[in-house]
Design a protein around this motif. Sequence first.
Motif, mmCIF file in Angstrom:
data_model
loop_
_atom_site.group_PDB
_atom_site.id
_atom_site.type_symbol
_atom_site.label_atom_id
_atom_site.label_comp_id
_atom_site.label_asym_id
_atom_site.label_seq_id
_atom_site.Cartn_x
_atom_site.Cartn_y
_atom_site.Cartn_z
ATOM 1 N N LYS A 48 0.819 -1.212 0.000
ATOM 2 C CA LYS A 48 0.000 0.000 0.000
ATOM 3 C C LYS A 48 0.855 1.266 0.000
ATOM 4 C CE LYS A 48 -2.689 -1.106 3.483
ATOM 5 N NZ LYS A 48 -3.774 -0.921 4.466
ATOM 6 N N ASP A 78 -12.579 1.117 -1.035
ATOM 7 C CA ASP A 78 -11.977 1.162 0.301
ATOM 8 C C ASP A 78 -10.453 1.281 0.203
ATOM 9 O OD1 ASP A 78 -14.446 0.958 1.501
ATOM 10 O OD2 ASP A 78 -14.313 -1.210 1.835
ATOM 11 N N ASP A 138 -8.033 4.263 1.569
ATOM 12 C CA ASP A 138 -6.874 3.953 2.413
ATOM 13 C C ASP A 138 -5.610 4.602 1.854
ATOM 14 O OD1 ASP A 138 -4.444 2.172 3.179
ATOM 15 O OD2 ASP A 138 -5.994 1.532 4.587
ATOM 16 N N THR A 151 -3.070 7.326 3.434
ATOM 17 C CA THR A 151 -1.634 7.061 3.482
ATOM 18 C C THR A 151 -0.848 8.272 3.011
ATOM 19 O OG1 THR A 151 -1.857 4.677 3.178
ATOM 20 C CG2 THR A 151 0.220 5.652 2.484
#
Length: 263
Positions: free
Chosen positions: A143, A177, A181, A185
């Motif tokens: 991510k 979602d 996220d 971040t």
Amino acid sequence: MLKVNKSASRTVDILNLLAKSTKPLTQIEISEALALPKSSTYELIYTLLKKGVLEFDNEDLKTFKLSLKVFEIGMTILEKTDFYGISRPFLEDLSAKTGETVFLAIENNGMIVYVDREEKNSSITTVPGAGTRRPMYSTGLGKALLATYSDQRVKEIWEMTGKTTKYTKNTICNYNDLIKDLRQTRERGYAIDNREMEDEIFCVAAPIYGRAEKAVGVLSVASIYLKMDVKRVELFGKMTMETALAISKRIGFRKDSIYFGTQ
């Protein structure tokens, strides 16, 4: 005691001055800025000019600037830079300071590949080894890298992954979602894996950039979830960001921010 050569030292001072200057400089300006004798300045400047390290910006006005040869030399150094060798002491230092396991990874075909790790008195007993591949959407490492990409590239990798697997109850398996996220971040400055890949494992991660301002790797600190309160998350996140940025600077990255221009 090592004796410093005066001419070599002055040459480096001239190069540094021109590198930092916002405009080309004359011989007199260089001489005055560095408090050098005019005759010495003249000899050094024209030697550098003959060697192709300096060039005229305006030959009539006799203003000088660095030539592309300086850039070529710098690029040669960067091309010979050992990314993994440079990263290793940073991994060791971060692991020693946090007392946790530190991972180094890269992306390959939309997957995270672990390439190195360091652990000092870590609370984790089972960890992925070098060469382990994992999906990007379910790891802090992944991510952190995805957050450096455009939404279009993130979509491509999401679709490339195929049917997403729910590894734990916290695994993100919805594209919207994930996008939310990744935006968090970017705002936070580091990615969080809150037991999304493994039960009870919590990670913070930040990307490493190369000279082309593209992420070339990613760094993370992994710990047992029960040890990670808000203060510890913020502290580890800050330390991971700072370490990732320090590695990035060593391999040619020039910006001072981890996330930029990702939309």
